[in-house]
Write an enzyme that holds these catalytic residues in place. Structure first.
Site, mmCIF file in Angstrom:
data_model
loop_
_atom_site.group_PDB
_atom_site.id
_atom_site.type_symbol
_atom_site.label_atom_id
_atom_site.label_comp_id
_atom_site.label_asym_id
_atom_site.label_seq_id
_atom_site.Cartn_x
_atom_site.Cartn_y
_atom_site.Cartn_z
ATOM 1 C CB CYS A 96 -1.091 -0.004 1.364
ATOM 2 S SG CYS A 96 -0.301 -0.012 2.990
ATOM 3 C CG ASP A 114 -8.416 1.557 -0.081
ATOM 4 O OD1 ASP A 114 -7.568 1.172 -0.158
ATOM 5 O OD2 ASP A 114 -9.577 1.047 1.304
ATOM 6 C CG HIS A 135 -4.843 0.442 3.552
ATOM 7 N ND1 HIS A 135 -4.078 -0.664 3.338
ATOM 8 C CD2 HIS A 135 -5.545 0.717 3.227
ATOM 9 C CE1 HIS A 135 -3.749 -0.255 2.200
ATOM 10 N NE2 HIS A 135 -4.937 1.153 1.550
#
Lengths: 288, 288
Positions: free
Chosen positions: A112, A242, A224
């Site tokens: 991520c 995202d 995250h």
């Protein structure tokens, strides 16, 4: 070689490779496929079996065709009528235009931070390397962004195993000659975060990457990292693009919920809180 | 084994692997990098040298930091103030919301049709296979979308060499249980194209993929495939989410220019004109 329990703990640093795999919603009716993707298939057989068991149970409660996880009522998907309306009316959305056209899916479940870095470097127009597939064009990808300089700051093997912390993200970004101001949530209050992020999102050539604990805002589940793209003052919500696109759509989250999810201690970062990085680049003042 | 001249001709079918490489704009100051991407590095040394020569000349006329090619005056980039304004005011932009969050870069320079297919299948919510990197989540990627059924319709080796024609794109899409109506530009006029595409872009669960000749609308250079995302009636322009993101940003093109670029004969499709495919999917009526 970290022990399994350490690996589980560390996976929460960002992206949550292990933990998030326990609450998935596979689709029905998918056809058999020749799967060729390169990946880090590190889950053990037991973990996979457990993931599928939980996924099968989750199926009973979710629409058969849903391929992303359901959102809690507190989050608004960008691909909903309400979410689209917020973008159309958001005053601080300058970041959105350059980021949305660079939107990528994280290449592995621990990438991520890498995916967010690629999006922001491309949005900023930082001079990029080429890559054999796209010669002679130049663009950052998750395959070419990690090099000798990033390796010295944060080895790829570490990223593959546990993602990265907020401070590691900042250090990684700075290897590209950009400004990367790291802000831990504990060092400020909600109003200060809102003001800094809102200003950056309305500016050209400034971007915000957030590091937050998903479960603190009702998502599955660990730490995250993703870029912010806009701020809607009326709803007091930020838009997160995202990068785990296989798992969640972009969401509008209230400033308070996002700040609370950033204001969580990260065991992999000596207990310091998560937070955000403001990234900027002035090509005319580039040092290296 | 096709001859070189045949390969050059065929490369125009879609994506334009060979021809488009002759007018690139590399960035200055990119740093050395460990390049790991899988790709089809099929260009000969002579072609590469020629590409770099032309690219070096192109540098003299373009900003050093530009990493996408300059747009002709007839096209408006989505990442410009005027382009963003068009999206904010476009009435027919339902397609945009689900497509923009699935926006991908074609994996190789011949994969424009594959990338467009992946975007539309994901936007439609067609049940997808998993892939090791994302287990247990399910999503179409350019690594898992080609399987035994698509291979029977259009071998991956053919796509890698020459892309795909409009009719091949339609046939490929139909293997996924979706409706895929193929329209050749020569079979209709501008007004009919505009009406069909406008209606689809304003509908939920309908998408339009266009196949056009880039150079007919002022771009470099061969045949190309990408999804449409919106229609702005005031400017009479369509928004193309160009999947060659390393090369061009998404652009607003006038309906007339787009229709003219579709209304061009494709030598690889028995001289039939390019055109567009309207793709739809009703999960409740799915046959297989």
């Amino acid at each position: 070689m970290p022990s399994r329990s350490l690996a589980l703990s560390r996976s929460w640093t960002s992206c949550g490779t292990w933990i998030t795999s326990l609450a998935a919603t596979p689709s029905l009716g998918s056809r058999s496929s020749t799967i060729q993707s390169g990946c880090n298939g590190s889950a053990s057989l037991a973990t996979r079996l457990l993931a599928y068991l939980v996924a099968a149970l989750a199926l009973l409660a979710t629409p058969a065709l849903s391929r992303t996880l359901p959102l809690p009522d507190s989050l608004v998907g960008l691909n909903s009528d309400a979410g689209a309306k917020m973008l159309l009316e958001a005053p601080a959305r300058q970041s959105y235009w350059n980021l949305s056209i660079q939107f990528v899916t994280q290449k592995t479940q621990s990438f991520c931070g890498v995916a967010s870095t690629v999006m922001v470097l491309n949005a900023l127009g930082v001079p990029a390397p080429s890559t054999p597939a796209y010669e002679p064009y130049h663009v950052y990808t998750q395959d070419n962004v990690l090099d000798a300089r990033t390796e010295a700051v944060l080895p790829q093997a570490v990223i593959a195993r546990q993602g990265m912390t907020l401070d590691q993200l900042g250090a990684l970004l700075r290897t590209f000659g950009v400004r990367a101001e790291v802000h831990h949530a504990a060092d400020m209050d909600l109003a200060q975060f809102r003001a800094i992020a809102q200003q950056a999102l309305a500016a050209k050539d400034q971007y915000v990457i957030v590091n937050y604990l998903r479960r603190a805002m009702g998502q599955e589940r660990g730490g995250h990292i993703s870029p912010l793209a806009a701020y809607d003052a009326t709803a007091d919500r930020f838009l997160i693009l995202d990068v785990a696109r296989y798992k969640y759509p972009p969401v509008w989250v209230t400033a308070a919920d996002l700040f609370a999810a950033m204001n969580t201690p990260d065991a992999d970062n000596e207990g310091r809180t998560r937070g955000f990085v403001v990234v900027g680049y002035d090509a005319n003042k580039k040092a290296d």
